[in-house]
Design an enzyme around this catalytic site. Sequence first.
Site, PDB file in Angstrom:
ATOM      1  N   ASP A 139      29.098  40.716  43.003  1.00  8.06           N
ATOM      2  CA  ASP A 139      30.417  40.675  43.658  1.00  8.06           C
ATOM      3  C   ASP A 139      30.685  39.041  43.586  1.00  8.06           C
ATOM      4  O   ASP A 139      30.149  38.489  44.871  1.00  8.06           O
ATOM      5  CB  ASP A 139      29.877  41.295  44.953  1.00  8.06           C
ATOM      6  CG  ASP A 139      31.252  41.238  46.114  1.00  8.06           C
ATOM      7  OD1 ASP A 139      32.473  40.959  45.197  1.00  8.06           O
ATOM      8  OD2 ASP A 139      31.160  41.802  46.976  1.00  8.06           O
TER       9      ASP A 139
ATOM     10  N   CYS B 192      39.517  39.310  46.554  1.00  6.78           N
ATOM     11  CA  CYS B 192      38.360  40.043  45.909  1.00  6.78           C
ATOM     12  C   CYS B 192      38.706  40.626  44.394  1.00  6.78           C
ATOM     13  O   CYS B 192      38.065  40.553  43.565  1.00  6.78           O
ATOM     14  CB  CYS B 192      38.017  41.090  46.492  1.00  6.78           C
ATOM     15  SG  CYS B 192      39.024  42.522  47.165  1.00  6.78           S
TER      16      CYS B 192
ATOM     17  N   HIS C  65      38.211  46.788  48.788  1.00  3.46           N
ATOM     18  CA  HIS C  65      37.500  45.921  48.144  1.00  3.46           C
ATOM     19  C   HIS C  65      37.383  46.318  46.570  1.00  3.46           C
ATOM     20  O   HIS C  65      37.380  47.208  46.147  1.00  3.46           O
ATOM     21  CB  HIS C  65      36.046  45.752  48.769  1.00  3.46           C
ATOM     22  CG  HIS C  65      35.284  44.706  48.172  1.00  3.46           C
ATOM     23  ND1 HIS C  65      35.818  43.137  48.326  1.00  3.46           N
ATOM     24  CD2 HIS C  65      33.783  44.312  47.744  1.00  3.46           C
ATOM     25  CE1 HIS C  65      35.020  42.375  47.813  1.00  3.46           C
ATOM     26  NE2 HIS C  65      33.914  43.014  47.442  1.00  3.46           N
TER      27      HIS C  65
END
Lengths: 664, 302
Positions: free
Chosen positions: A470, A410, A454
């Site tokens: 995202d 991520c 994250h």
Amino acid sequence: MKLLHRPFSAVGTTPLAAVELGLGLAAVPLFDQVAGWIIPLFFAAGVARLLMNRPGARLPSLPVKALLFGLGVGAIFLTYHSFVGVAPGLSALVLLVSLKLLETNTVRDFQVLALLGYFLALCDLFFTQTLGLWLYVAAVFTLLTAALVHFHRGTGTAGLLRSARLGGLLLAQALPVIALLFVFFPRSRVPFLQFSQPPISATGMSDRLEPGGVGSLALGDEVIFRAEFPDGNAPSMSAMYWRGSVLWRGDGLKWWRGPELPAERRQGQLGGAAIRQRIVLEPHGAHWLFALDRPATEIRGAFLDAGGFLQTQRPVLRQLQYEVFSRPDNRESTLPGIQRQATQRLPTRVSPQVQTLVSGWRTAHRDDRAVVDAALHHFRAEHFTYSLSPGTYGPDALHEFLFERRVGFCEHYAAAFASLMRLAGISSRVVIGYHGGEYNARGHYVTVRQSDAHAWCEVWLKGEGWLRVDPTEVIAPERISAGFAGFLENREAANPTGRVPSSARTGWREVRRELRLAWDNLSYQWDLRVLGFDDDSQRSVLANLGLGNFRWAEITFTLLVGSSLLLSALGLWQTRVRQPRRDPVELGYTRFCRVLAAAGVAREPWEGPLGFSERAAARFTSRAAAIREIAALYTRLRYAPTPPSASAFLQAVRAFADHPADLK
Amino acid sequence: MKSRIDALVSQISEVIVGKEDAVRLAVACVLARGHLLIEDVPGVGKTMLSQALAAALGLKFRRLQFTSDLLPADILGNSIYEREEQRFVFHPGPLFSQVVLIDEVNRATPKTQSALLEAMEENHVTADGITHPLPTPFFVVATQNPQHQIGTFPLPESQLDRFLMRIEIGVPDRAAERAMLLGADRREMLRALPAVMNDAALTELQTRARQVHVAAALLDYLQDLLEASRRRHRTGLSPRAGLALLHAAQAWALMQAREMVLPEDVQAVGAAVMGHRLGQVLDSAENGRALAQSLLREVAVP
């Protein structure tokens, strides 16, 4: 006569072993706080003292003890170059306990040893106060008390287990006082006696993002925080973005906070429904507090920093509980100039291919939103893969990531995406925090662990404000929808080389998971209700008790009086005269006597049934027959070789007692 | 059963007028296989009571006057060398009788008292290594004058304990005294007194007295009494005293024709059984009695 094996010690081996076990268990949680060489010394002293309990053995003499003491103190100074501080202090304590062990010989010594054990056990709680540790300390307390009880009972009387039962009972009797003190003992905002462990930086979130330099991601399952939604309006798991910090400065895959920006003025422009969260944050040693995207209220000791995240004034060194409101739908209207400037800084190394890619999007689309979509589409179309071990990237990480390796987690995606957006002239920033968590259905709360860490990106779109994008959601949608643990499990199941898990194994895994969730819930409730009982909660409890306007002096006085009353009541109860259980015949006779007493003929305590009934019959001639019959039945029941059934007697008494007016 | 005992009591009461309580206690003492100590001033009928008891029970009666020069052999018997048989032959003393009245037991020297009390306890006499059993039933009635008289040797506590009961007779009330004054000569009456029982019947009654049921509740009461006496007095009641109290109460219950002992039975005999065990050696009889009675008033019936 020569005495060969003179018993020299007043301390029996069993209580000695028990108290040593208690001391050892009390010391174990302190082992990473004391000098390493103390630990073998401590155990050696325990074993040596046990051996000295053999007949004929002798305790070390004073010079030996003095030498050991001098050496030990010297070694502590050599280890720490100081006697001040937690570690030297604890080391000295353990050293002194070891030496005390070696000279334990009398009743008094033994008691001192047990008290030292209690003290050591309490020291365990200086650092953390999890439920597990509390239970452990309670067990150590029980063991030490059992050792004391056993010691005072003398040798060869009862088993250690019975002493332990008595010890446990003694401690259980202290529970009401503990409860009383828990509610009423004055709390202060400043921690009374608490040391903090040095925060473990490796597991905490850092305010730098440098994914290119990390070969693989090692994610622990330490609990970062637990969150509860008191109003019951929890968002779905995939929408749970826990905002930690905002990174304004970026260079390729590398992002960091950059110079301090002035915080936005609270404009009240955040829209949408407010979600209330109650969060129990484990200490992490840094300054951020987590809240759902995006926190809308400030809380005591923290403020909203530029980028809309909560920042504390002091590092979080102990467990913290707070309540915060978040509004998920943000609608900022204007981007402050200083922020616009900050977001216009471009990456220093931009390869021609990257430049072409971005210019391509820019020429194709006038609208910023279309550019964002195009970038997301690029990630989806160009076979980027999600991996926890992408390997390290070279100096031009952005180019390498986008065009050569196309693998990352991520942080790679968030960083790369934000850099691309800036190149496309769109203001962007990286947000780090946590995503999702594990929902505990028992306690209705979410546990967020280190593995839920994250990073995502936010872009400024005119008219919409800062919008969360995202990219990971595009690359690995299951990472977002199933959460991290679910993502790992799925991957494992899909692995063709892995064995197919049998149903028994999955069943066992389910049981383990359930147990883990139950325990997690217990410790969360403990943190929330017991450790979280701070001065505010205390004030509200006292206000509910009608003590809204109290002074601490009054409370302390009440406390003293209350506990002494409680203890006196306990003492009275303990020494109460135990009445034997009374049988119905006894009660019936008592009733009969009571009726007659009310009518004026009271039975003297020494009076037997016949004598009394004769006296009563002489006084109440009209009921003489009934009185004599009851007495006769009673004497037969009580004294006859084969007593008849009690029913006739009880019936007669009832009939007699139902007409007290006839007694004249 | 009851009628026979009642007959016994009324028989004796014809001679000892107006003293039915004392008579009943004396009978209970016999039924409980105990020995009786009568303590009172001279002339109230101590001797008369024991003689009447023996006569009514149909037992052989012997009377012994204790004096300070009396020797143990005088009461136990002597071994005398018989020239014809060329050996010592034991000649039983006056103690070898079924009912023995010992007048003024506290006048004899401690040596003689001890010999007597030992025989009472053991139920036999040992002379020259040979044991001679005493007859059965064997029942000693000892009388004693109040101890402030000169020339007496008060019985020590340990020996008082050998007597199951100590009773007083007391002067009769006015009506009874009048009846006695008007009535026939007591000695004549005594001689004419018919026996209502024989020794077999008495032995049977004694056996039945021991069989009267004692419930746990009664034992509770009895033990409460014993414990209270030990709490209150430096020397409380001994276990033997407890047994004595139990047996006396059983006998009393039998006299009431009851199949079980009640607290009332214990209370009825309590003063007589406990009085001389609680009273100090030099205390008067009244003192021991009062102690026993206050003890009975103090302990609750459970």
